[in-house]
Design a protein around this motif. Structure first.
Motif, mmCIF file in Angstrom:
data_model
loop_
_atom_site.group_PDB
_atom_site.id
_atom_site.type_symbol
_atom_site.label_atom_id
_atom_site.label_comp_id
_atom_site.label_asym_id
_atom_site.label_seq_id
_atom_site.Cartn_x
_atom_site.Cartn_y
_atom_site.Cartn_z
ATOM 1 N N ARG A 34 -38.122 -27.771 46.173
ATOM 2 C CA ARG A 34 -38.841 -27.373 44.964
ATOM 3 C C ARG A 34 -37.885 -26.817 43.910
ATOM 4 N N GLU A 35 -36.952 -26.013 44.366
ATOM 5 C CA GLU A 35 -35.987 -25.454 43.421
ATOM 6 C C GLU A 35 -35.121 -26.558 42.815
ATOM 7 N N ALA A 36 -34.657 -27.502 43.652
ATOM 8 C CA ALA A 36 -33.829 -28.603 43.151
ATOM 9 C C ALA A 36 -34.632 -29.492 42.201
ATOM 10 N N GLU A 37 -35.897 -29.741 42.536
ATOM 11 C CA GLU A 37 -36.730 -30.587 41.671
ATOM 12 C C GLU A 37 -37.016 -29.892 40.347
ATOM 13 N N ARG A 38 -37.269 -28.582 40.385
ATOM 14 C CA ARG A 38 -37.530 -27.821 39.158
ATOM 15 C C ARG A 38 -36.290 -27.829 38.262
ATOM 16 N N LYS A 39 -35.114 -27.666 38.871
ATOM 17 C CA LYS A 39 -33.870 -27.685 38.118
ATOM 18 C C LYS A 39 -33.646 -29.059 37.481
ATOM 19 N N SER A 40 -33.949 -30.122 38.230
ATOM 20 C CA SER A 40 -33.779 -31.477 37.711
ATOM 21 C C SER A 40 -34.700 -31.736 36.520
ATOM 22 N N VAL A 41 -35.958 -31.303 36.622
ATOM 23 C CA VAL A 41 -36.914 -31.500 35.523
ATOM 24 C C VAL A 41 -36.472 -30.712 34.285
#
Length: 519
Positions: free
Chosen positions: A464-471
């Motif tokens: 979730r943290e990696a996906e949030r950072k990517s977005v």
């Protein structure tokens, strides 16, 4: 009823006991003997053994040793039932009914089922004696029996067929005892019936494991070889053994049951030292599946014969759920490759994979639904919910991959939509995390270890943290670069949302195992 009651009440303990007995051939033999004494059925012991063999826990040699012990176990049950115990039948029927009707727990109800089954067995033996009375006075039956005398091969075949139909060598042996007890039954025919019962008793386990993998089918096949050889050797001597056994006991029924026991003990003495070569022979006759066979996308382990034991049935369901997970992993890898390469040949493979996942999901749910028609222990019921929840989540992931992601990627290829290099790199990186989490989820399902489950939950949060950072990085690039393809941006954000949903579904089952609430 005895077999079903013991399997449902103590199936897990019996399985653990059999595993404990696998250290050498002698322990395997005594393990098979003990379990069969409890289950009153060598076929049930064969199914337990076949289940473990299919998991790779029981080599063919040890499985054959267990089966030899099971054969002796049925003879000891016949020894006990050869005595007149009919006076116990009313007591067992009454106690069993009261126990089953008033028990609050599943195990207590199954204990009542066991006692009821024993009472019914003793009642049936008494009824067999009454039912066979017309044979003593019928001229036609006496003529038929006398014509069978001197035809041991024919009697062996007929008795084997009766045993296969009855699915019980014990039933055929006890029937021959009831006939011999009349005193007018030719003893050579009775001895040949016992030989036929032993031969036919090796067939039901083979029939029950026909759809199982080859490792599970080897122990019953090895047992059939042993019984076939001993029966063929003994057929010429059916007229010789009678006078010798009469020296031990005058009763015809006791002579038959002693012959039954001695026959199987002789089988053990002859073949137990050679279970190793026998195991290798069955491995040659039933070699391991080739790689192509293993990849056939159809359920292989949903054996209906195992439904009497919740533990075995759920183990079978888990094995096919793991295969379902492997198909889904291949779908995900093809989806990732399609995003990177734009190869149009990957899209039909992804859609075919989703159809296979649907087939597995439907078959596993139908299988476990049949299991759920009987009351389960609390632990078994919880495990059943875990498997059903996991298969449902896998099916949902397959739907997201096909209906959302594949459609979107295929559309981008057809319309020549160009994703930014940074977006492609983020997509691949996040998809790799998804694949790792999916593999860990399969491990959690297989082991039910809380530590692995908590690890998966932590990895879900990291994703979730990696996906949030990517977005956030994508939105920052979008604001700073007004020339970015708006259609590609919308597709990328939608794909990120799909990955987030897949990650949540992959980790959902871990909360049940870890005993935590999903948030």
């Amino acid at each position: 009823m005895v077999n079903t009651g013991v399997m449902r009440a103590f199936g897990r303990e019996l399985g653990a006991f059999l595993k404990f007995c696998l250290k050498n051939r002698f322990q395997s033999f005594f393990g098979g003997l003990s379990v069969t004494m409890l289950l009153q059925s060598s076929t049930a012991t064969a199914l337990l053994t076949a289940s473990f063999a299919g998991k790779g826990l029981v080599p063919a040699a040890a499985g054959i040793a267990i089966m030899l012990g099971a054969d002796v176990g049925t003879t000891l049950v016949a020894q006990v039932l050869s005595f007149d115990l009919s006076f116990l039948a009313p007591v067992l029927l009454f106690v069993g009914f009261v126990r089953h009707a008033t028990a609050s727990s599943t195990r207590a109800k199954n204990l009542g089922r066991i006692i009821l089954g024993l009472g019914m067995m003793l009642t049936a033996l008494k009824l067999l004696a009454f039912a066979s009375e017309p044979i003593r006075t019928s001229e036609i039956s006496q003529f038929v029996l006398s014509s069978l005398s001197g035809e041991p091969v024919l009697v062996v075949i007929l008795a084997a067929l009766i045993t296969i139909i009855a699915h019980s060598s014990l039933a055929t042996v006890l029937f021959s005892l009831s006939l011999a007890a009349t005193g007018n039954f030719p003893m050579d025919v009775a001895f040949a019936m016992v030989l036929g019962a032993n031969l036919g008793g090796a067939v039901p386990p083979i029939m029950a494991t026909m759809k199982a993998d080859k490792a599970a089918r080897r122990p019953p096949l090895g047992n059939l070889f042993c019984r076939l050889i001993i029966v063929v050797v003994m057929v010429p001597f059916v007229n010789v053994v009678g006078p010798e056994l009469a020296l031990l006991e005058a009763s015809p029924a006791r002579q038959l049951v002693n012959f039954h026991t001695m026959l199987n003990l002789a089988c053990v003495v002859i073949f137990l030292p050679f279970v190793g070569p026998l195991g290798r022979l069955t491995e040659r006759l039933l070699p391991d599946n080739t790689r192509a066979d293993e990849n056939i996308p159809t359920p292989l382990y949903l054996d209906k014969a195992a439904l009497d034991s919740p533990q075995l049935a759920m183990a079978n369901a888990v094995r096919d759920t793991l295969r379902m997970g492997e198909i889904l992993e291949n779908m995900c890898r093809n989806t990732k490759d399609a995003m990177v390469t734009g190869n149009p040949q990957l899209f039909p493979k992804i859609r075919a994979g989703d159809q296979y996942v649907d087939d597995f999901d439907r078959a596993i749910k139908n299988y476990l639904t049949k299991l759920g028609r009987e009351s389960l222990e609390e632990e078994d019921e919880a495990r059943c919910r875990e498997i059903l929840s996991f298969t449902t989540n896998l099916d949902h992931i397959g739907n997201i991959v096909v209906m959302n992601m594949t459609e979107m990627i295929e559309s981008s290829v057809k319309n020549q939509v160009n994703f930014a290099l940074e977006d492609q790199e983020d997509f691949v990186k996040l998809f790799d995390i998804i694949l790792t989490n999916l593999g860990l989820a399969l491990t959690v399902l297989m082991t039910s270890e809380p530590a692995s489950a908590k690890n998966l939950i932590q990895r879900k949060q990291l994703f979730r943290e990696a996906e949030r950072k990517s977005v956030n990085n994508h939105l920052r690039r979008l604001r700073s670069n007004r020339t970015m393809d708006q259609e590609a941006s919308a597709m990328h954000l939608s794909l990120m949302s799909d990955l987030r949903r897949i990650n949540s579904l992959a980790a959902a089952g871990a909360y049940l195992v870890a005993g935590l609430k999903e948030h």
